[in-house]
Design an enzyme around this catalytic site. Structure first.
Site, PDB file in Angstrom:
ATOM      1  N   GLY A  14     -12.335   2.390 -18.435  1.00 45.28           N
ATOM      2  CA  GLY A  14     -11.862   2.757 -17.068  1.00 45.28           C
ATOM      3  C   GLY A  14     -10.969   3.824 -17.241  1.00 45.28           C
ATOM      4  O   GLY A  14      -9.675   3.777 -16.587  1.00 45.28           O
ATOM      5  N   ARG A  16     -10.567   6.900 -16.630  1.00 48.82           N
ATOM      6  CA  ARG A  16     -10.342   8.083 -15.797  1.00 48.82           C
ATOM      7  C   ARG A  16      -9.727   7.485 -14.376  1.00 48.82           C
ATOM      8  O   ARG A  16      -9.707   8.118 -13.417  1.00 48.82           O
ATOM      9  CB  ARG A  16     -11.710   8.677 -15.708  1.00 48.82           C
ATOM     10  N   LEU A  18      -6.707   5.293 -12.123  1.00 43.67           N
ATOM     11  CA  LEU A  18      -5.363   5.415 -11.869  1.00 43.67           C
ATOM     12  C   LEU A  18      -4.602   4.685 -13.062  1.00 43.67           C
ATOM     13  O   LEU A  18      -3.996   5.312 -13.785  1.00 43.67           O
ATOM     14  CB  LEU A  18      -4.970   4.550 -10.493  1.00 43.67           C
ATOM     15  N   VAL A  19      -4.905   3.615 -13.367  1.00 46.14           N
ATOM     16  CA  VAL A  19      -4.613   2.743 -14.390  1.00 46.14           C
ATOM     17  C   VAL A  19      -4.917   3.329 -15.604  1.00 46.14           C
ATOM     18  O   VAL A  19      -4.339   3.577 -16.665  1.00 46.14           O
ATOM     19  CB  VAL A  19      -4.975   1.230 -14.307  1.00 46.14           C
ATOM     20  N   GLY A  20      -6.288   3.497 -16.003  1.00 45.60           N
ATOM     21  CA  GLY A  20      -6.795   4.011 -17.155  1.00 45.60           C
ATOM     22  C   GLY A  20      -6.000   5.270 -17.566  1.00 45.60           C
ATOM     23  O   GLY A  20      -5.815   5.572 -18.676  1.00 45.60           O
ATOM     24  N   SER A 111      -5.461  -8.413 -10.148  1.00 47.02           N
ATOM     25  CA  SER A 111      -4.483  -7.874  -9.049  1.00 47.02           C
ATOM     26  C   SER A 111      -4.059  -9.175  -8.549  1.00 47.02           C
ATOM     27  O   SER A 111      -4.287 -10.264  -8.449  1.00 47.02           O
ATOM     28  CB  SER A 111      -5.592  -7.314  -8.261  1.00 47.02           C
ATOM     29  N   SER A 112      -2.692  -8.803  -7.787  1.00 52.17           N
ATOM     30  CA  SER A 112      -2.200  -9.850  -7.070  1.00 52.17           C
ATOM     31  C   SER A 112      -2.780 -10.369  -5.858  1.00 52.17           C
ATOM     32  O   SER A 112      -2.571 -11.511  -5.725  1.00 52.17           O
ATOM     33  CB  SER A 112      -0.844  -8.839  -6.464  1.00 52.17           C
ATOM     34  N   CYS A 113      -4.007  -9.797  -5.392  1.00 50.19           N
ATOM     35  CA  CYS A 113      -4.696 -10.466  -4.513  1.00 50.19           C
ATOM     36  C   CYS A 113      -5.590 -11.823  -4.952  1.00 50.19           C
ATOM     37  O   CYS A 113      -6.169 -12.312  -4.255  1.00 50.19           O
ATOM     38  CB  CYS A 113      -5.828  -9.344  -3.868  1.00 50.19           C
ATOM     39  N   TYR A 140     -13.671  -9.531  -4.113  1.00 46.33           N
ATOM     40  CA  TYR A 140     -12.844  -8.802  -5.326  1.00 46.33           C
ATOM     41  C   TYR A 140     -11.976  -9.790  -5.899  1.00 46.33           C
ATOM     42  O   TYR A 140     -12.001 -10.003  -7.089  1.00 46.33           O
ATOM     43  CB  TYR A 140     -12.065  -7.690  -4.698  1.00 46.33           C
ATOM     44  N   LYS A 144     -11.839 -11.309  -9.819  1.00 54.52           N
ATOM     45  CA  LYS A 144     -10.833 -11.147 -10.743  1.00 54.52           C
ATOM     46  C   LYS A 144     -10.287 -12.706 -11.422  1.00 54.52           C
ATOM     47  O   LYS A 144      -9.997 -12.698 -12.366  1.00 54.52           O
ATOM     48  CB  LYS A 144      -9.657 -10.542  -9.863  1.00 54.52           C
ATOM     49  N   PRO A 167      -1.299  -6.933 -12.049  1.00 59.96           N
ATOM     50  CA  PRO A 167      -0.263  -6.111 -11.562  1.00 59.96           C
ATOM     51  C   PRO A 167      -0.152  -6.107 -10.069  1.00 59.96           C
ATOM     52  O   PRO A 167      -1.102  -6.730  -9.338  1.00 59.96           O
ATOM     53  CB  PRO A 167      -0.899  -4.653 -11.850  1.00 59.96           C
ATOM     54  N   HIS A 183      -5.686   2.826  -1.019  1.00 63.06           N
ATOM     55  CA  HIS A 183      -4.422   1.767  -0.761  1.00 63.06           C
ATOM     56  C   HIS A 183      -3.575   2.523   0.109  1.00 63.06           C
ATOM     57  O   HIS A 183      -3.592   3.384   0.240  1.00 63.06           O
ATOM     58  CB  HIS A 183      -3.937   1.228  -1.823  1.00 63.06           C
ATOM     59  N   ARG A 213       4.785  -5.520   1.191  1.00 63.48           N
ATOM     60  CA  ARG A 213       4.130  -5.119  -0.296  1.00 63.48           C
ATOM     61  C   ARG A 213       5.123  -4.767  -1.442  1.00 63.48           C
ATOM     62  O   ARG A 213       6.214  -4.232  -0.952  1.00 63.48           O
ATOM     63  CB  ARG A 213       3.218  -3.828   0.012  1.00 63.48           C
TER      64      ARG A 213
HETATM   65  O1  GFB Z   1      -2.812  -1.043   0.473  1.00 64.71           O
HETATM   66  P1  GFB Z   1      -3.993  -1.782   1.268  1.00 64.71           P
HETATM   67  O2  GFB Z   1      -5.052  -1.071   1.736  1.00 64.71           O
HETATM   68  O3  GFB Z   1      -4.400  -3.393   0.423  1.00 64.71           O
HETATM   69  O4  GFB Z   1      -3.001  -2.346   2.669  1.00 64.71           O
HETATM   70  P2  GFB Z   1      -3.491  -4.877   0.539  1.00 64.71           P
HETATM   71  C1  GFB Z   1      -1.697  -2.759   2.620  1.00 64.71           C
HETATM   72  C2  GFB Z   1      -1.097  -2.770   3.924  1.00 64.71           C
HETATM   73  O5  GFB Z   1      -1.065  -1.450   4.732  1.00 64.71           O
HETATM   74  C3  GFB Z   1      -2.142  -3.543   5.076  1.00 64.71           C
HETATM   75  C4  GFB Z   1      -1.477  -1.432   5.897  1.00 64.71           C
HETATM   76  O6  GFB Z   1      -1.314  -4.293   6.050  1.00 64.71           O
HETATM   77  C5  GFB Z   1      -2.919  -2.163   5.992  1.00 64.71           C
HETATM   78  O7  GFB Z   1      -3.161  -2.617   6.979  1.00 64.71           O
HETATM   79  N1  GFB Z   1      -1.664   0.030   5.966  1.00 64.71           N
HETATM   80  C6  GFB Z   1      -1.326   0.827   7.021  1.00 64.71           C
HETATM   81  C7  GFB Z   1      -2.859   0.845   5.390  1.00 64.71           C
HETATM   82  N2  GFB Z   1      -1.760   1.938   6.825  1.00 64.71           N
HETATM   83  C8  GFB Z   1      -2.719   2.106   6.055  1.00 64.71           C
HETATM   84  C9  GFB Z   1      -3.733   3.009   5.616  1.00 64.71           C
HETATM   85  O8  GFB Z   1      -3.603   4.236   6.066  1.00 64.71           O
HETATM   86  N3  GFB Z   1      -4.553   2.671   4.595  1.00 64.71           N
HETATM   87  C10 GFB Z   1      -4.540   1.450   3.898  1.00 64.71           C
HETATM   88  N4  GFB Z   1      -5.363   1.127   2.942  1.00 64.71           N
HETATM   89  N5  GFB Z   1      -3.550   0.571   4.275  1.00 64.71           N
HETATM   90  C11 GFB Z   1      -5.391  -4.567  -1.412  1.00 64.71           C
HETATM   91  C12 GFB Z   1      -6.679  -5.352  -1.727  1.00 64.71           C
HETATM   92  O9  GFB Z   1      -4.737  -5.550  -0.397  1.00 64.71           O
HETATM   93  O10 GFB Z   1      -4.429  -4.952  -2.416  1.00 64.71           O
HETATM   94  C13 GFB Z   1      -7.173  -5.038  -3.050  1.00 64.71           C
HETATM   95  O11 GFB Z   1      -7.462  -5.170  -0.882  1.00 64.71           O
HETATM   96  C14 GFB Z   1      -6.243  -5.019  -4.368  1.00 64.71           C
HETATM   97  O12 GFB Z   1      -8.193  -5.808  -3.575  1.00 64.71           O
HETATM   98  C15 GFB Z   1      -4.752  -4.268  -3.795  1.00 64.71           C
HETATM   99  O13 GFB Z   1      -5.827  -6.136  -4.391  1.00 64.71           O
HETATM  100  C16 GFB Z   1      -3.761  -4.452  -4.897  1.00 64.71           C
HETATM  101  O14 GFB Z   1      -2.438  -4.468  -0.314  1.00 64.71           O
HETATM  102  O15 GFB Z   1      -3.540  -5.383   1.875  1.00 64.71           O
END
Ligand code: GFB
Length: 336
Positions: A14, A16, A18-20, A111-113, A140, A144, A167, A183, A213
């Site tokens: 991996g 290419r 973000l982490v790689g 992942s923390s999820c 996911y 993991k 992470p 994200h 977060r």
């Molecule tokens: O980062 P995110 O997509 O993933 O969302 P998770 C984090 C929070 O940000 C959620 C809010 O409450 C989203 O509703 N948010 C606000 C947004 N605006 C936005 C936006 O424009 N885009 C996105 N993406 N979010 C992930 C897992 O969960 O965490 C993955 O789905 C992985 O599997 C990752 O584990 C580390 O933090 O909620």
């Protein structure tokens, strides 16, 4: 513990993503000269035979498993089958081949999820499997968790030195800025920047803004990975984080400031909030002697700078997949 001589052959799966890419930057800076990589076009890690022949030829001594299908809350909620299938196959193939070919050390990135949606905070490693997962990314998370179980089972049965790092939410250069699959931090950088450039009156933030977060710059994660390779050899997950969390609303205000956007922030309650909070307990790692060094505002400034200078829009946006194959190809098989 493992001695990581500069000529150790290290396979970065991996490389290419973000982490790689952060791992490659770190390993090259530390003077490692025998780094092995393959693109997903040249080596489909979901294909057991291809992976076996690659390990047969390449014979890496150390493996860092940073290849995965990853995405934000919407991508996870939209493509659960691809997320669980790809990540299960990648983990099973790479971990089994590492055992079969005598890899001295493997670092598996999760992942923390993986932790239960309502586990007490901050999240301790022993919270794993103590409650129901967040539905939006359960597929996911199960993949993991299976990868951790694979590493621990190969340690127990075959004595393999395979470790698993979990992470928190990551960000930094070469992140995925596609607004539907990314994200939150990358998405908001792009939204606020484009709104400022285009003079838009408001920026829409998903959900209520109340979830919290924790964010870790990907260069800090790469530093932690080398630290763990050299100093950690125990079963079970070990958390890697910054130790501080922030609400999505506070993050939006911070990014608005860093970008210099003057308009309004509005919240779209039709989008999912996901897990209310995901602050990791990092006491095991800090007791072992590691801590993150990048402050969030400083990390935001450098990531915005990278985004403005170097990011190129990828291909098509998310839309209902015509076929599973198209979905598999279209949704970001970004690697970590
Ligand atoms: O980062 P995110 O997509 O993933 O969302 P998770 C984090 C929070 O940000 C959620 C809010 O409450 C989203 O509703 N948010 C606000 C947004 N605006 C936005 C936006 O424009 N885009 C996105 N993406 N979010 C992930 C897992 O969960 O965490 C993955 O789905 C992985 O599997 C990752 O584990 C580390 O933090 O909620």
């Amino acid at each position: 513990m493992i001695d990581l001589a500069p000529d150790t052959r290290i396979y970065v799966a991996g490389h290419r993503g973000l982490v790689g890419r952060a791992l490659m930057r770190k390993l090259e800076r530390e003077g490692f000269t025998d780094l092995s990589t393959r693109t997903s076009q040249d080596l489909d890690l979901r294909d057991q035979e291809q992976v076996g022949s690659f390990f047969e030829r390449e014979r890496p001594e150390v493996v860092i498993l940073a290849a995965a299908r990853v995405g934000g809350i919407l991508a996870n909620d939209t493509f659960p089958a691809q997320f669980i299938y790809d990540n299960l196959m990648i983990a099973a193939n790479v971990i089994h081949a590492s055992y079969e070919h005598g890899v001295r050390k493997l670092l598996n990135l999760g992942s923390s999820c993986i932790y239960p949606k309502f586990a007490s905070q901050p999240l301790r490693e022993n919270a794993l499997l103590t409650g129901p997962l967040e539905p939006t990314n359960r597929a996911y998370a199960v993949a993991k968790i299976a990868a951790i179980e694979l590493c621990d089972s190969y340690r127990r049965q075959y004595g393999c030195d395979f470790i698993s790092a979990m992470p928190t939410n990551l960000y930094g250069p070469h992140d995925n800025f596609n607004l539907e699959t990314s994200h939150v931090l990358a998405a908001l950088i792009r939204k606020f920047y484009e709104a400022r450039v285009d003079g838009r009156p408001e920026v829409v933030v998903w959900g209520s803004g109340t979830p919290r977060r924790e964010f870790l710059h990907v260069d800090d994660l790469a530093d932690a990975c080398l630290f763990l390779l050299a100093n950690f050899s125990e079963p079970g997950p070990i958390n890697v984080g910054s130790g501080k969390d922030i609400s999505i609303q506070e993050l939006a205000v911070l990014i608005k400031e860093v970008v210099g956007y003057q308009g309004r922030i509005v919240f779209d309650a039709s989008k999912p909030d996901g897990t209310p909070r995901k602050l990791m307990d990092i006491s095991r790692l800090s007791t072992a002697g590691w801590q993150a060094s990048t402050d969030l505002r400083e990390g935001l400034v450098s990531t915005l700078d990278w985004y403005r200078r170097a990011w190129k829009p990828p291909d098509t946006a998310l839309s209902p997949p015509a076929t599973a194959r198209q979905a598999a190809d279209r949704s970001d098989r970004a690697t970590h």
